[in-house]
Scaffold this motif. Sequence first.
Motif, PDB file in Angstrom:
ATOM      1  N   VAL A 105       0.829  -1.209   0.000  1.00  0.00           N
ATOM      2  CA  VAL A 105       0.000   0.000   0.000  1.00  0.00           C
ATOM      3  C   VAL A 105       0.863   1.259   0.000  1.00  0.00           C
ATOM      4  O   VAL A 105       0.634   2.169  -0.820  1.00  0.00           O
ATOM      5  CB  VAL A 105      -0.979  -0.016   1.189  1.00  0.00           C
ATOM      6  CG1 VAL A 105      -1.661   1.345   1.327  1.00  0.00           C
ATOM      7  CG2 VAL A 105      -2.018  -1.114   1.000  1.00  0.00           C
TER       8      VAL A 105
ATOM      9  N   VAL B 150      -7.947  -7.257   2.266  1.00  0.00           N
ATOM     10  CA  VAL B 150      -8.378  -5.870   2.437  1.00  0.00           C
ATOM     11  C   VAL B 150      -9.867  -5.880   2.773  1.00  0.00           C
ATOM     12  O   VAL B 150     -10.736  -5.768   1.895  1.00  0.00           O
ATOM     13  CB  VAL B 150      -8.074  -5.038   1.168  1.00  0.00           C
ATOM     14  CG1 VAL B 150      -8.472  -3.573   1.381  1.00  0.00           C
ATOM     15  CG2 VAL B 150      -6.592  -5.134   0.809  1.00  0.00           C
TER      16      VAL B 150
ATOM     17  N   GLU C 101      -9.654  -1.300   4.483  1.00  0.00           N
ATOM     18  CA  GLU C 101     -10.009  -0.337   3.435  1.00  0.00           C
ATOM     19  C   GLU C 101     -10.147   1.062   4.012  1.00  0.00           C
ATOM     20  O   GLU C 101      -9.662   2.050   3.424  1.00  0.00           O
ATOM     21  CB  GLU C 101     -11.318  -0.779   2.775  1.00  0.00           C
ATOM     22  CG  GLU C 101     -11.769   0.101   1.625  1.00  0.00           C
ATOM     23  CD  GLU C 101     -13.051  -0.399   0.984  1.00  0.00           C
ATOM     24  OE1 GLU C 101     -13.806   0.454   0.459  1.00  0.00           O
ATOM     25  OE2 GLU C 101     -13.289  -1.626   1.016  1.00  0.00           O
TER      26      GLU C 101
ATOM     27  N   LEU D 121      -8.461  -2.777  -4.042  1.00  0.00           N
ATOM     28  CA  LEU D 121      -7.662  -3.898  -3.539  1.00  0.00           C
ATOM     29  C   LEU D 121      -8.528  -4.974  -2.899  1.00  0.00           C
ATOM     30  O   LEU D 121      -9.422  -4.668  -2.105  1.00  0.00           O
ATOM     31  CB  LEU D 121      -6.634  -3.395  -2.524  1.00  0.00           C
ATOM     32  CG  LEU D 121      -5.411  -2.653  -3.082  1.00  0.00           C
ATOM     33  CD1 LEU D 121      -4.590  -2.076  -1.941  1.00  0.00           C
ATOM     34  CD2 LEU D 121      -4.555  -3.593  -3.927  1.00  0.00           C
TER      35      LEU D 121
ATOM     36  N   ILE E  77      -6.753   2.559   4.668  1.00  0.00           N
ATOM     37  CA  ILE E  77      -6.050   2.969   3.446  1.00  0.00           C
ATOM     38  C   ILE E  77      -6.595   4.289   2.924  1.00  0.00           C
ATOM     39  O   ILE E  77      -5.845   5.126   2.391  1.00  0.00           O
ATOM     40  CB  ILE E  77      -6.169   1.867   2.360  1.00  0.00           C
ATOM     41  CG1 ILE E  77      -5.464   0.588   2.816  1.00  0.00           C
ATOM     42  CG2 ILE E  77      -5.591   2.348   1.026  1.00  0.00           C
ATOM     43  CD1 ILE E  77      -5.664  -0.588   1.875  1.00  0.00           C
TER      44      ILE E  77
ATOM     45  N   MET F 217       0.793  -0.626   8.363  1.00  0.00           N
ATOM     46  CA  MET F 217       0.187  -1.769   7.689  1.00  0.00           C
ATOM     47  C   MET F 217       0.533  -3.081   8.406  1.00  0.00           C
ATOM     48  O   MET F 217      -0.285  -3.998   8.445  1.00  0.00           O
ATOM     49  CB  MET F 217       0.645  -1.828   6.232  1.00  0.00           C
ATOM     50  CG  MET F 217       0.070  -0.720   5.346  1.00  0.00           C
ATOM     51  SD  MET F 217      -1.755  -0.701   5.318  1.00  0.00           S
ATOM     52  CE  MET F 217      -2.126  -2.338   4.719  1.00  0.00           C
TER      53      MET F 217
ATOM     54  N   ALA G 215      -5.764   7.441  -2.934  1.00  0.00           N
ATOM     55  CA  ALA G 215      -6.039   6.456  -1.889  1.00  0.00           C
ATOM     56  C   ALA G 215      -7.522   6.094  -1.835  1.00  0.00           C
ATOM     57  O   ALA G 215      -7.884   4.958  -1.521  1.00  0.00           O
ATOM     58  CB  ALA G 215      -5.581   6.983  -0.533  1.00  0.00           C
TER      59      ALA G 215
ATOM     60  N   ALA H  79      -8.261   2.022  -2.179  1.00  0.00           N
ATOM     61  CA  ALA H  79      -8.839   1.240  -1.076  1.00  0.00           C
ATOM     62  C   ALA H  79      -9.932   0.276  -1.542  1.00  0.00           C
ATOM     63  O   ALA H  79      -9.873  -0.919  -1.228  1.00  0.00           O
ATOM     64  CB  ALA H  79      -9.358   2.181   0.010  1.00  0.00           C
TER      65      ALA H  79
END
Length: 572
Positions: free
Chosen positions: A422, A518, A523, A439, A526, A536, A432, A436
């Motif tokens: 990320v 994710v 999410e 992914l 992120i 992370m 971003a 989010a």
Amino acid sequence: MPNLGSIEDLFGKDAKPADVARPTTQQQLQKRMDTIRLEQIEKVTQEKAAGLGVPYINLKGFPVSPDALRLVPQAQAESLKVVPFLFHGDQVRLAALNPAADAVKELAFQLGERNRAHVELYLVSQQSLDQAMQLYATLPVIKQQKGGVEISEDDLLKYRGQIKTTADVAALVNDENITDLVAMILAAALQLDSSDVHIEAEQDGIALRYRVDGVLVDVATIRKDRWKPLISRIKLVAGLKLNITDRPQDGRFTIFVDKQQVDVRTSTLPTAFGESVVMRLLVPKSISLAFEQLGFRPAAHKKLEAEMVKPNGMIVTTGPTGSGKTTTLYAILKRLNTQDVKIITLEDPIEYKLEGINQSQMDPSKEYTFSKGLRSVLRQDPDIVMVGEIRDRETAETAIQAALTGHLLLSTLHTNDAAGAVPRFLSMWVDAALLAPALRIIMAQRLVRKLCATCKVAHALSPEEQQRLTTIMGELPANSGETFNATGATFFEANAKGCEACTGGYKGRVGVYEVLVVNPHVEERIRGGSVSDADMRTIAREQGMVTMEQDGILKAADGLTSLYEVFRVAAS
């Protein structure tokens, strides 16, 4: 002695005896005058070409490729006084003493039709043509079968009977003739499950090394006097230029073994003592693993399987070169490859052919890059797309858009672990808020050597190893779905002597993985756009992710690999 002319004829009308370096011997004078005559001939030929309106070429020192020479048989070339000196893609260049001759024009037309190429004729001098003609002598006849140079079944059976270990190769390399030597080196590499063959010029000899299970193994030393014919033979079958030794070259050829096609990607590199050659063997069986055979433990397997059957989103795998990322993605693609989906891959290069999947080769020289290729692929109405690597912002943004618009997108990144993916995306300045939801899952992986089941031996933990295990496995998340009992585990190590079934106590490799899903919580983190690697990792532990090192230790406790191998490859 023939009349060589006056000093004015040779060096110009304004030259004086004092201006001319006096040769010490008659031979030096002759050599100097011959050089001047040759230069004058080329100058006259160049002027003649300009007058005829055709291009001129001096082939002295020109890198004429074997593929070009093979376009015209030597007898025909000598009869028509022509020589093909370049064959690249859809371009052919033909040098001739008389480009305007009807027979030469007819030959050019036939070459163009036969090779679907544009043929251009050049004017060449007699002396330049004669030098190029000598290169035909370096072209031994190659037996072509099925589009490649074949190692026959008889040859393979012969070497299979003689080669069981690397010591057997060392006993043969200086006795075989050059043609058989190349076949033997390749057959032995296949027999020993080597992925790469390294042939390296050194001061006192030629080192032959095989990469077996990711580790280079010294196999033999070839005599220095065998180097030139050996490198010429390899260049010949790989389609490389024989007379280029001061620049890197890349080529490939095909061998046929056990009814399977093995591509051999060949690279040469000039070094201090001669050219280094590396041949990578692209064996189809090496990527024929089923998804279930990759080595995912049950908890990680369940997570990945749940995400990859969804119709959209991004599945990203990370790791260094040689960590098995392509094999993992291919196994996923084969699992998803059904009649009701269309799968397209963008690769650089295409190493293995996958049945039922459209594979496209990138070509940066023609501005066909991952980002441009991906935009074109999306107009082909695919369901699943694999992008060999996400390297820049443009590719990343296009991949994210594809994942958000109903496509399942698989790709790779070069990061050390799953947590780094990320931040790596964000360092490319992608949005971003779009990353989010795009992914689905992030994986990281390494390959560890598997212990030989025949000769592995029990391993008693040292106090340092015991402490290290306690520290690492003490961080195993309670919600990971895995348990570990250090006192009840039995570990093994490799038998350094090995046996006939292995190389140094190891045989084959297995993946160690970490899988980060994710989910809505990840999410949301992120979306903030400022998560670091450390952030992370904390998120991953909260989710219950097993790290690669922990996964490796669990596999070592199962007897698949050794702690030494886990700490060598997967240590954080």
